[in-house]
Design a protein around this motif. Structure first.
Motif, PDB file in Angstrom:
ATOM      1  N   GLU A 124      24.758   2.133  -0.845  1.00 15.06           N
ATOM      2  CA  GLU A 124      23.900   0.483  -1.220  1.00 15.06           C
ATOM      3  C   GLU A 124      24.295  -0.106  -2.479  1.00 15.06           C
ATOM      4  N   ILE A 125      23.213   0.773  -3.619  1.00 14.06           N
ATOM      5  CA  ILE A 125      23.655   0.296  -4.277  1.00 14.06           C
ATOM      6  C   ILE A 125      24.776   0.579  -5.383  1.00 14.06           C
ATOM      7  N   GLN A 126      25.568   1.558  -5.179  1.00 12.23           N
ATOM      8  CA  GLN A 126      26.601   1.621  -5.696  1.00 12.23           C
ATOM      9  C   GLN A 126      27.977   0.999  -4.686  1.00 12.23           C
ATOM     10  N   GLN A 127      28.070   0.814  -3.860  1.00  7.19           N
ATOM     11  CA  GLN A 127      28.859  -0.325  -3.175  1.00  7.19           C
ATOM     12  C   GLN A 127      28.700  -2.017  -3.298  1.00  7.19           C
ATOM     13  N   LYS A 128      27.486  -2.178  -4.017  1.00  7.10           N
ATOM     14  CA  LYS A 128      26.982  -3.591  -3.954  1.00  7.10           C
ATOM     15  C   LYS A 128      27.040  -3.193  -6.214  1.00  7.10           C
ATOM     16  N   GLY A 129      27.478  -2.286  -6.678  1.00  6.18           N
ATOM     17  CA  GLY A 129      27.600  -2.220  -7.878  1.00  6.18           C
ATOM     18  C   GLY A 129      26.175  -2.763  -8.808  1.00  6.18           C
ATOM     19  N   TYR A 130      25.153  -2.145  -7.984  1.00  9.46           N
ATOM     20  CA  TYR A 130      23.496  -2.930  -8.074  1.00  9.46           C
ATOM     21  C   TYR A 130      23.832  -1.481  -9.951  1.00  9.46           C
ATOM     22  N   GLU A 131      24.528  -0.756  -9.822  1.00 11.24           N
ATOM     23  CA  GLU A 131      23.712   0.505 -11.051  1.00 11.24           C
ATOM     24  C   GLU A 131      23.071   0.229 -11.836  1.00 11.24           C
ATOM     25  N   SER A 132      23.682  -0.620 -12.678  1.00  9.42           N
ATOM     26  CA  SER A 132      23.526  -1.062 -14.121  1.00  9.42           C
ATOM     27  C   SER A 132      21.841  -2.114 -14.471  1.00  9.42           C
ATOM     28  N   ALA A 133      21.788  -2.729 -12.911  1.00 10.59           N
ATOM     29  CA  ALA A 133      21.093  -3.590 -13.107  1.00 10.59           C
ATOM     30  C   ALA A 133      20.664  -3.768 -11.177  1.00 10.59           C
ATOM     31  N   ILE A 134      19.488  -2.756 -10.832  1.00 10.12           N
ATOM     32  CA  ILE A 134      18.964  -3.010  -9.766  1.00 10.12           C
ATOM     33  C   ILE A 134      17.843  -3.870  -9.216  1.00 10.12           C
ATOM     34  N   TYR A 183       0.703  -0.947   0.198  1.00 16.30           N
ATOM     35  CA  TYR A 183       0.006   0.159  -0.240  1.00 16.30           C
ATOM     36  C   TYR A 183       0.988   1.205   0.122  1.00 16.30           C
ATOM     37  N   TYR A 184       1.823   1.055   0.438  1.00  9.40           N
ATOM     38  CA  TYR A 184       2.936   2.582   0.628  1.00  9.40           C
ATOM     39  C   TYR A 184       3.549   2.854  -0.319  1.00  9.40           C
ATOM     40  N   MET A 185       3.335   1.521  -1.196  1.00  8.94           N
ATOM     41  CA  MET A 185       4.450   1.826  -2.103  1.00  8.94           C
ATOM     42  C   MET A 185       3.406   3.167  -3.706  1.00  8.94           C
ATOM     43  N   ASN A 186       1.947   3.071  -3.287  1.00  7.43           N
ATOM     44  CA  ASN A 186       1.930   4.323  -4.320  1.00  7.43           C
ATOM     45  C   ASN A 186       2.068   5.527  -3.623  1.00  7.43           C
ATOM     46  N   LEU A 187       2.118   5.761  -2.615  1.00 11.37           N
ATOM     47  CA  LEU A 187       2.637   7.267  -1.838  1.00 11.37           C
ATOM     48  C   LEU A 187       3.578   6.952  -1.649  1.00 11.37           C
ATOM     49  N   VAL A 188       5.142   7.123  -2.948  1.00 11.47           N
ATOM     50  CA  VAL A 188       6.361   6.770  -2.730  1.00 11.47           C
ATOM     51  C   VAL A 188       6.764   7.053  -4.187  1.00 11.47           C
ATOM     52  N   THR A 189       7.818   7.815  -4.808  1.00  2.00           N
ATOM     53  CA  THR A 189       8.069   8.405  -5.591  1.00  2.00           C
ATOM     54  C   THR A 189       9.870   7.281  -6.439  1.00  2.00           C
ATOM     55  N   ILE A 190       9.857   6.533  -7.700  1.00  2.92           N
ATOM     56  CA  ILE A 190      11.391   6.181  -7.942  1.00  2.92           C
ATOM     57  C   ILE A 190      11.907   7.147  -7.464  1.00  2.92           C
ATOM     58  N   ALA A 191      11.785   8.502  -8.128  1.00  2.13           N
ATOM     59  CA  ALA A 191      12.807   9.385  -7.444  1.00  2.13           C
ATOM     60  C   ALA A 191      13.190  10.321  -6.174  1.00  2.13           C
ATOM     61  N   ARG A 192      12.216   9.596  -5.740  1.00  2.00           N
ATOM     62  CA  ARG A 192      12.403   9.371  -4.097  1.00  2.00           C
ATOM     63  C   ARG A 192      13.239   8.841  -3.532  1.00  2.00           C
ATOM     64  N   LEU A 193      12.863   7.446  -4.293  1.00  2.00           N
ATOM     65  CA  LEU A 193      14.203   6.389  -3.098  1.00  2.00           C
ATOM     66  C   LEU A 193      15.133   6.172  -4.049  1.00  2.00           C
ATOM     67  N   GLN A 194      15.940   7.304  -5.662  1.00  2.00           N
ATOM     68  CA  GLN A 194      16.589   7.013  -5.901  1.00  2.00           C
ATOM     69  C   GLN A 194      17.272   8.320  -4.951  1.00  2.00           C
ATOM     70  N   ARG A 195      16.798   9.377  -4.563  1.00  2.57           N
ATOM     71  CA  ARG A 195      17.501  10.153  -3.664  1.00  2.57           C
ATOM     72  C   ARG A 195      17.657   9.739  -2.364  1.00  2.57           C
ATOM     73  N   ASN A 196      17.467   9.227  -1.927  1.00  2.94           N
ATOM     74  CA  ASN A 196      17.502   8.340  -0.596  1.00  2.94           C
ATOM     75  C   ASN A 196      19.089   7.967  -0.114  1.00  2.94           C
ATOM     76  N   PRO A 197      19.966   8.636   0.426  1.00  2.61           N
ATOM     77  CA  PRO A 197      21.129   8.468   0.665  1.00  2.61           C
ATOM     78  C   PRO A 197      21.440   7.309   1.175  1.00  2.61           C
ATOM     79  N   THR A 198      21.545   6.314   1.997  1.00  3.65           N
ATOM     80  CA  THR A 198      21.960   5.124   2.080  1.00  3.65           C
ATOM     81  C   THR A 198      21.457   4.727   1.320  1.00  3.65           C
ATOM     82  N   LEU A 199      20.656   4.641   0.701  1.00  2.00           N
ATOM     83  CA  LEU A 199      20.213   3.593  -0.093  1.00  2.00           C
ATOM     84  C   LEU A 199      21.318   3.714  -2.038  1.00  2.00           C
ATOM     85  N   LYS A 200      21.530   4.815  -1.578  1.00  2.00           N
ATOM     86  CA  LYS A 200      21.863   5.501  -3.094  1.00  2.00           C
ATOM     87  C   LYS A 200      23.140   4.435  -2.827  1.00  2.00           C
TER      88      LYS A 200
END
Ligand code: TRP
Length: 333
Positions: free
Chosen positions: A114-124, A95-112
């Motif tokens: 981790e995505i870098q550290q794990k090398g997920y950029e090309s395929a998250i 239900y909460y997924m409706n209330l959050v945009t992709i852009a907002r998640l992409q700006r989450n510094p913690t997530l950002k």
């Protein structure tokens, strides 16, 4: 007893180390005396970046539980539970997924990060990308008002409160409550053995609560000190010297530490002497924990029973919140 509710947790990806001990475990041992406290073993979150090795996550659920119980998180005061056994959490996440945009998640510094550290950029993986929303569900399912976390988790609390406000406004009901991060005063960042970064399992610079006395001694002997302190008579530096960092945190006798520091800086005090003192200090902390841990390790069924009892209680509370959420969303048929 205060009416605030505390929720916190750990991903079960390995046994806990001294960094966890000073950063969060000591704090939980105190909080459980004042607050209604929930501690979640976040196996669902752990799977978002360990989905290929579920057996590892499964084994570490117990390892983490042993550590909790060994340090004195008391199941009579704290509800310890397993995240994957709380079905309200993934439902709320949806239900909460409706209330959050992709852009907002992409700006989450913690997530950002981790995505870098794990090398997920090309395929998250989508599951990993949305785990912050899952964490919002963790916190709101229990209407937690206090979330004791390290600074790296602050963006998760921000994200939580944005969802809480959107939800309550959109569905016109004050169902969810905002949470406050509790950065514990006692919470200290512990350097790793190498002095390069904070203690973490993945960097191989950690002292685990389950380490034997021999392993502990070996690790203390390997600690980074002052690389220019070559001869005992040379003056040594205490800044960035891991041994003195640890003494500051763990040694009960500050006067002795001050004397050792002065002596070291003057020259004439060898690394081995300081390390032996630190080993004594750490062993005094770790020995009773190690012994209690052995007791729990010897009875995994009893520990699983504790987890299942906590989980049953947690499930009831989360179901109540889910019911209120569904009512507000016109989903109660
Ligand atoms: N993300 C946290 C960590 O990596 C673990 C966690 C999952 C958590 N859900 C939580 C912490 C809810 C506090 C509240 O350590």
């Amino acid at each position: 007893m205060s009416n605030q509710r505390v929720l916190t947790g750990d991903r079960p990806t390995g046994p806990l180390h001294l960094g966890h001990y000073v950063g969060s475990l000591l704090n939980r041992i105190e909080l459980q005396n004042t607050y209604e406290q929930f501690v979640m073993i976040a196996d669902v979150q752990a799977l978002t970046d360990n989905f290929e090795t579920p057996e590892k996550v499964r084994a570490n659920v117990l390892e983490v539980a042993y550590d909790y119980l060994a340090v004195g998180i008391d199941p009579k005061k704290t509800t310890i539970f397993i995240q994957s056994m709380i079905p309200a959490i993934p439902e709320l996440t949806m239900y909460y997924m409706n209330l959050v945009t992709i852009a907002r998640l992409q700006r989450n510094p913690t997530l950002k990060n981790e995505i870098q550290q794990k090398g997920y950029e090309s395929a998250i993986p989508v599951g990993f990308f949305v785990y912050p929303i899952n964490q919002v569900a963790d916190i709101t399912a229990f209407k937690a008002t206090l979330v004791p976390v390290g600074e790296d988790q602050l963006p998760m609390i921000e994200q939580t409160n944005e969802v809480v406000r959107s939800f309550n406004r959109l569905y016109n009901a004050p169902v969810l409550v905002e949470a406050k991060a509790l950065i514990p005063e006692k919470g200290k960042r512990l350097m790793g053995l190498d002095g390069k970064a904070k203690m973490s399992k993945s960097l191989g610079n950690a002292i685990f609560l389950k380490d034997s006395a021999d392993e502990l001694a070996k690790k203390v002997r390997s600690m980074y000190t002052d690389p220019t302190h070559l001869r005992v008579e040379d003056p040594g530096k205490i800044e960035g010297n891991v041994v003195f960092d640890y003494l500051d945190i763990f040694a009960p006798d500050k006067k002795t530490v001050d004397e050792l520091k002065a002596h070291y800086q003057r020259g004439g005090l060898g690394d081995m002497k300081v390390k032996n003192y630190l080993l004594e200090v750490l062993e005094a902390h770790c020995a009773p924990i190690r012994e209690r841990r052995k007791m729990f390790e010897a009875d995994p069924q009893q520990v699983m029973k504790i987890l299942l009892e906590g989980t049953r209680h947690a499930h009831e509370i989360a179901m109540q919140t889910l019911k209120e959420v569904k009512t507000a969303m016109h989903l109660l048929y």
